[in-house]
Design a protein around this motif. Structure first.
Motif, PDB file in Angstrom:
ATOM      1  N   THR A  22      38.481  62.569  36.070  1.00  0.00           N
ATOM      2  CA  THR A  22      39.466  62.475  34.989  1.00  0.00           C
ATOM      3  C   THR A  22      38.944  62.934  33.637  1.00  0.00           C
ATOM      4  N   LEU A  23      37.683  63.283  33.525  1.00  0.00           N
ATOM      5  CA  LEU A  23      37.174  63.826  32.267  1.00  0.00           C
ATOM      6  C   LEU A  23      37.989  65.058  31.865  1.00  0.00           C
ATOM      7  N   GLY A  24      38.249  65.219  30.566  1.00  0.00           N
ATOM      8  CA  GLY A  24      38.915  66.426  30.099  1.00  0.00           C
ATOM      9  C   GLY A  24      37.996  67.624  30.283  1.00  0.00           C
ATOM     10  N   LYS A  25      38.567  68.743  30.760  1.00  0.00           N
ATOM     11  CA  LYS A  25      37.766  69.947  31.013  1.00  0.00           C
ATOM     12  C   LYS A  25      38.505  71.159  30.470  1.00  0.00           C
ATOM     13  N   PHE A  26      37.742  72.071  29.833  1.00  0.00           N
ATOM     14  CA  PHE A  26      38.338  73.239  29.195  1.00  0.00           C
ATOM     15  C   PHE A  26      37.447  74.451  29.425  1.00  0.00           C
ATOM     16  N   GLU A  27      38.069  75.531  29.914  1.00  0.00           N
ATOM     17  CA  GLU A  27      37.360  76.794  30.073  1.00  0.00           C
ATOM     18  C   GLU A  27      37.525  77.583  28.774  1.00  0.00           C
ATOM     19  N   VAL A  28      36.413  77.935  28.166  1.00  0.00           N
ATOM     20  CA  VAL A  28      36.435  78.713  26.918  1.00  0.00           C
ATOM     21  C   VAL A  28      35.723  80.032  27.221  1.00  0.00           C
ATOM     22  N   GLN A  29      36.478  81.142  27.133  1.00  0.00           N
ATOM     23  CA  GLN A  29      35.940  82.425  27.561  1.00  0.00           C
ATOM     24  C   GLN A  29      36.279  83.525  26.560  1.00  0.00           C
ATOM     25  N   TRP A  47      39.400  70.761  38.516  1.00  0.00           N
ATOM     26  CA  TRP A  47      38.067  70.405  38.995  1.00  0.00           C
ATOM     27  C   TRP A  47      37.971  68.895  39.183  1.00  0.00           C
ATOM     28  N   CYS A  48      37.440  68.480  40.319  1.00  0.00           N
ATOM     29  CA  CYS A  48      37.103  67.077  40.552  1.00  0.00           C
ATOM     30  C   CYS A  48      35.590  66.937  40.428  1.00  0.00           C
ATOM     31  N   GLY A  49      35.136  65.724  40.149  1.00  0.00           N
ATOM     32  CA  GLY A  49      33.702  65.575  39.947  1.00  0.00           C
ATOM     33  C   GLY A  49      33.171  64.197  40.269  1.00  0.00           C
ATOM     34  N   PRO A  62      31.492  75.655  46.827  1.00  0.00           N
ATOM     35  CA  PRO A  62      30.998  76.103  45.519  1.00  0.00           C
ATOM     36  C   PRO A  62      31.132  74.982  44.491  1.00  0.00           C
ATOM     37  N   ALA A  63      30.085  74.765  43.711  1.00  0.00           N
ATOM     38  CA  ALA A  63      30.073  73.641  42.769  1.00  0.00           C
ATOM     39  C   ALA A  63      29.388  74.038  41.473  1.00  0.00           C
ATOM     40  N   ARG A  64      29.776  73.336  40.415  1.00  0.00           N
ATOM     41  CA  ARG A  64      29.081  73.414  39.131  1.00  0.00           C
ATOM     42  C   ARG A  64      28.290  72.125  38.990  1.00  0.00           C
ATOM     43  N   VAL A  65      27.001  72.270  38.741  1.00  0.00           N
ATOM     44  CA  VAL A  65      26.121  71.105  38.664  1.00  0.00           C
ATOM     45  C   VAL A  65      25.387  71.115  37.335  1.00  0.00           C
ATOM     46  N   ALA A  66      25.384  69.987  36.656  1.00  0.00           N
ATOM     47  CA  ALA A  66      24.625  69.839  35.410  1.00  0.00           C
ATOM     48  C   ALA A  66      23.804  68.570  35.490  1.00  0.00           C
ATOM     49  N   VAL A  69      28.451  66.732  39.307  1.00  0.00           N
ATOM     50  CA  VAL A  69      28.801  67.767  40.289  1.00  0.00           C
ATOM     51  C   VAL A  69      30.307  67.946  40.276  1.00  0.00           C
ATOM     52  N   MET A  70      30.768  69.174  40.030  1.00  0.00           N
ATOM     53  CA  MET A  70      32.204  69.454  39.985  1.00  0.00           C
ATOM     54  C   MET A  70      32.568  70.486  41.036  1.00  0.00           C
ATOM     55  N   VAL A  71      33.642  70.187  41.782  1.00  0.00           N
ATOM     56  CA  VAL A  71      34.149  71.093  42.809  1.00  0.00           C
ATOM     57  C   VAL A  71      35.663  71.194  42.666  1.00  0.00           C
ATOM     58  N   ARG A  72      36.257  72.155  43.366  1.00  0.00           N
ATOM     59  CA  ARG A  72      37.704  72.274  43.378  1.00  0.00           C
ATOM     60  C   ARG A  72      38.308  71.082  44.125  1.00  0.00           C
ATOM     61  N   PRO A  73      39.538  70.692  43.792  1.00  0.00           N
ATOM     62  CA  PRO A  73      40.137  69.490  44.391  1.00  0.00           C
ATOM     63  C   PRO A  73      40.140  69.473  45.908  1.00  0.00           C
ATOM     64  N   GLU A  74      40.351  70.630  46.543  1.00  0.00           N
ATOM     65  CA  GLU A  74      40.395  70.637  48.000  1.00  0.00           C
ATOM     66  C   GLU A  74      39.053  70.283  48.638  1.00  0.00           C
ATOM     67  N   ALA A  75      37.961  70.454  47.879  1.00  0.00           N
ATOM     68  CA  ALA A  75      36.630  70.140  48.400  1.00  0.00           C
ATOM     69  C   ALA A  75      36.169  68.739  48.016  1.00  0.00           C
ATOM     70  N   ALA A  76      36.947  68.052  47.181  1.00  0.00           N
ATOM     71  CA  ALA A  76      36.511  66.758  46.648  1.00  0.00           C
ATOM     72  C   ALA A  76      36.350  65.668  47.713  1.00  0.00           C
ATOM     73  N   PRO A  77      37.289  65.499  48.660  1.00  0.00           N
ATOM     74  CA  PRO A  77      37.097  64.433  49.657  1.00  0.00           C
ATOM     75  C   PRO A  77      35.811  64.595  50.466  1.00  0.00           C
TER      76      PRO A  77
END
Length: 261
Positions: A21-28, A115-117, A156-160, A172-180
């Motif tokens: 539920t964290l707010g997420k924003f792509e800035v490009q 993105w879910c995380g 595929p995931a984004r990890v910080a 760790v953030m992934v697309r919703p379909e990969a979250a479960p």
């Protein structure tokens, strides 16, 4: 009792919690770094690719709007996060300032629901992440505030490597379909290390113990000085809120200040 038990578990072994539920924003775009430099009170343009930085957003009157992180995924591609409670407010804030700065070549897209995380925190957190990926997650490959785009739990995931508790921790953030599948695999790996899931009350306990600001302190009335973080406002650049943050009433040394326990 549950929250105290969960907080102790994170300190002793490892815990995991849902941060979807964290707010997420792509800035490009070519001016993405310049845009973030104006939006955040601290410097973001100097952030290297593959690194993250904690920061604050101020309102125009110099009061703290929210805190969050910025991940530099590529030269002109960033992920900015903010708190769950202020996600809608920050989305409006970014959209308004993007409109006010038409000279900047940048796009800002809210991707909160794209993105879910999970966050994995504790002394055994790296062992958990290592069980979920074939990528290298050592201190050299993923240092504190390091960011990588790798495969985790088969997706595929984004990890910080970010910590708000003082323990070693990873987001760790992934697309919703990969979250479960991610949740199930992570939960099994966490339990194998003697840990388990933890909730928001335990998260707040861990942050207070570390002396880190929680959402309860960012209530629309506090300055960076009130939060004990005046140094988070850069004097070397212009940013939203800078002009009014030096008002006499906002720099009065008699103002209450947050103290970590």
């Amino acid at each position: 009792a549950a929250s105290m038990r969960e907080a102790a578990m994170v300190r002793a072994t490892v815990g995991m919690t849902d941060i979807s539920t964290l707010g997420k924003f792509e800035v490009q775009g070519p001016d993405a770094a310049a845009f973030l430099d104006r939006i955040f009170s601290n410097r973001m343009a100097t952030l290297p690719v593959g690194r993250a930085r904690y920061g604050f957003l101020l309102r125009e009157d110099g009061i703290v709007l929210d805190d969050g992180t910025v991940w530099r995924l590529d030269e002109g591609r960033f992920l900015a996060t903010c708190t769950t409670a202020h996600a809608a407010t920050v989305a409006e804030h970014l959209a308004r300032w993007r409109f006010r700065w038409p000279e900047l070549d940048v796009t800002v897209d809210e991707t909160t629901e794209a993105w879910c995380g999970i966050a994995v925190a504790g002394p055994r957190s790296r062992a958990v992440l290592g069980a979920l990926t074939e990528a290298e997650v050592s201190d050299a490959a993923l240092p504190h505030l390091g960011v990588r785009e790798i495969e985790v739990a088969g997706a595929p995931a984004r990890v910080a490597r970010l910590s708000f508790s003082g323990e070693r921790a990873f987001e760790v953030m992934v697309r919703p379909e990969a979250a479960p599948a991610l949740w199930a695999a992570a939960l099994a790996a966490v339990r194998a290390e003697g840990g388990g899931p933890y909730g928001l009350e335990a998260l707040d306990i861990l942050r207070v113990e570390k002396g880190h600001v929680t959402g309860r302190e960012i209530d629309g009335r506090v300055t960076l000085g009130d939060l004990g973080m005046p140094g988070m406002a850069s004097r070397a650049k212009e940013h939203v809120g800078r002009a009014l943050m030096e008002r006499e009433g906002l720099v009065d040394p008699a103002r209450p200040s947050l103290v970590g326990l």
